[in-house]
Enzyme design. Structure first.
Site, short mmCIF file in Angstrom:
data_model
loop_
_atom_site.label_atom_id
_atom_site.label_comp_id
_atom_site.label_asym_id
_atom_site.label_seq_id
_atom_site.Cartn_x
_atom_site.Cartn_y
_atom_site.Cartn_z
N GLY B 53 0.85 -1.18 0.00
CA GLY B 53 0.00 0.00 0.00
C GLY B 53 0.88 1.23 0.00
N THR B 54 0.35 2.32 -0.51
CA THR B 54 1.24 3.47 -0.67
C THR B 54 0.87 4.68 0.18
OG1 THR B 54 0.09 3.80 -2.73
CG2 THR B 54 2.23 2.79 -2.85
N THR B 55 0.24 5.70 -0.36
CA THR B 55 0.25 6.98 0.35
C THR B 55 -1.03 7.27 1.15
OG1 THR B 55 1.55 7.77 -1.49
CG2 THR B 55 0.75 9.42 0.06
#
Lengths: 253, 282
Positions: B53-55
């Protein structure tokens, strides 16, 4: 040398049942009944902190009479059972039927084992369904007996008389305010038929409300909302609309 | 069936033992294998690609806090999922967003949610916001060995502090180090550097809830602009960032229509000025 007395199993069980019944009869009663939007729990309980009814899981609640430490233990056990089930399976897989069975086994084993004193408690496990016909109410007694109740049930000191009166006054699909007043009315009549007035401060009230948008349907009714629901006469028709508007206020109890 | 088939069908003794109001502690006693932190470690650092998962960004405003996350999960250079949800309600007054190994992070969030609800039911009162942040710290610490093998989870926690009457943000590092973000905004994940830059320029302390949401979506747009692992708003598929707002009235997740309206305004403005709003020089 003394010879140990022979006590017949019937007598031993009857003694234990007597012991448990006496303990339960000392306490005030709890009434659980269905209303239009779910299941209503009403008890006479002046304490704000020591509850007789509580949330177990999304749609499931618990009510009890008898010895506090014993039913509190069972309540915590039930919450743990439900949470572990919901965590390792899915929230939907936690059911009142499953929980009631576990409670029945627990109470039954304790009752018939010689080593432990029987629990002096009676429990109700209730689950609110998506529609009124899906509501489930289970009543469990000290010996592990389990009964599937319809519409209303009372337990505790005056359970029999209260049930008798509920038979006359309870109707299906009552709005919340009316159902509450029915319950308070029957709680206030003691054995001789004399009527006491129970104030909001002496009451513990909670609902499993199927119309709540959250997954968790259990909600305590306290403070101004309780006073208002009690105060309204049978003439007030706006009960439902108002109580819904108040929904957000006390949900954080 | 684990819960009730041991022994006679009655509740096992562990269930009736008073004491802990923590679900994690109860599991550690009764079924430790269900706890993420009790699992065996991979023998060598993990080289396979697991979805990441990123931001995530969060912004406080007077009266609450907003958290938003993009929808992309990546696996190396691939997009593993374009509609993943990385911002979750933790309970009625707090939310948690996750960056890092998605599988482990989602499991951590699930355990965290049960932990808070369990406490609330047993104690009859909600845990303090600080208490919730601390419980999350301990879960991240439990994952430290995994993080050392390459499977890190870095959450962001935000909630409304009912005692103080303000929104708060807590950020974490992989060792469980926690900081209470006093400046009012923060971001985590691969695009967090770019998001932070945007937040810094856009944040002010008199935002209302709608403006705070706009700040968050702008920051995510900037993150997606410069970080390939962060997904921008997908107008054709109508995949928009997840936005949750927590105030004294509890947590609410914005609907796709609500977020979509904010996204369209921003995208329209970027058609004129691709780099987004201009901050004054002085």
């Amino acid at each position: 040398m003394t010879t140990p007395f022979y006590v017949s199993p019937q007598q031993a069980m009857a003694d234990r049942a007597d012991y448990a019944r006496k303990g339960i009869a000392r306490g005030r009663s709890v009434v659980v009944l269905t209303y239009a939007d779910g299941i209503l729990f009403v008890a006479e309980n002046p304490s704000r902190a020591l509850h007789k009814m509580s949330e177990i899981y999304d749609r499931i609640a618990f009510a009890a009479v008898g010895k506090y430490n014993e039913f509190e233990n069972l309540r915590i056990g039930g919450v743990r059972y439900a949470d572990i089930r919901g965590y390792s399976y899915a929230r939907h897989d936690v059911t009142a039927r499953g929980l009631a069975n576990v409670y029945a086994q627990t109470l039954g084993t304790i009752f018939s084992s010689g080593g432990e004193k029987p629990y002096e408690v009676e429990l109700i496990v209730a689950e609110v369904g998506a529609a009124p016909g899906d509501d489930q109410i289970y009543r469990l007694t000290y010996d592990g007996s389990i009964a599937d109740e319809q519409h209303y049930v009372a337990m505790g000191g005056n359970a029999d008389q209260i049930t008798e009166q509920l038979k006359r006054t309870h109707r299906e699909g009552l709005p919340l305010g009316e159902a509450l007043r029915v319950a308070v009315d029957v709680l206030g009549r003691d054995g001789s038929g004399e009527k006491r007035t129970i104030t909001a401060a002496q009451l513990e009230v909670a609902v499993l409300d199927r119309t709540r948008t959250q997954d968790r349907k259990f909600k305590r009714i306290v403070g101004t909302q309780l006073a208002r629901l009690l105060g309204e006469g049978a003439t007030a028709a706006g009960v439902e609309a108002e109580s819904d508007a108040e929904d957000g206020d006390s949900s954080a109890e | 069936m684990e819960a009730n088939t041991r022994g006679t069908g009655r509740l096992p003794a562990a269930f009736l033992t008073p004491g802990s109001s923590s679900f994690t502690e109860f599991l550690a006693d009764y079924q430790p294998e269900l706890l993420p932190s009790r699992r065996g470690l991979p023998a060598t650092p993990v080289t396979v690609e697991a979805p990441h998962g990123t931001t995530i960004v969060a912004v406080t405003f007077p009266g609450g806090v907003v958290m938003a996350g993009d929808r992309r999960a990546t696996m190396g250079n691939l997009i593993a999922q374009r509609d993943i949800e990385k911002v979750f309600p933790a309970d009625e007054y707090s939310c948690v967003g996750i960056a890092g190994t998605a599988g482990l992070a989602v499991e951590m969030v699930k355990l965290f949610q049960v932990e808070l609800e369990h406490y609330e039911k047993i104690e009859g009162t909600t845990m303090s916001l600080e208490g919730k942040a601390n419980r999350l710290t301990q879960m991240i610490r439990g994952n430290l060995p995994m993080a050392m093998q390459g499977l890190a989870v870095v959450p962001l926690f935000a909630g409304y502090d009912l005692d103080a009457g303000v929104g708060r943000i807590y950020s974490y590092d992989i060792t469980g180090g926690r900081s209470d973000e006093q400046q009012g905004y923060t971001s985590v994940g691969s695009g967090s550097l770019f998001a932070r830059g945007a937040l810094k320029k856009l944040y002010r302390d008199d935002l209302n809830a709608d403006q705070a949401v706009t700040v968050c979506v702008q920051a995510l747009y900037d993150a997606a602009d410069d970080d390939s692992a962060t997904g921008g708003p997908d107008l054709s598929r109508k995949i928009f960032p997840i936005v949750t707002v927590v105030t004294d009235e509890g947590l609410s997740r914005w609907t796709d229509e609500q977020v979509g309206a904010v996204v369209r305004t921003i995208v329209d403005a970027r058609l004129v000025r691709p780099d987004g709003p201009n901050a004054p020089l002085n």
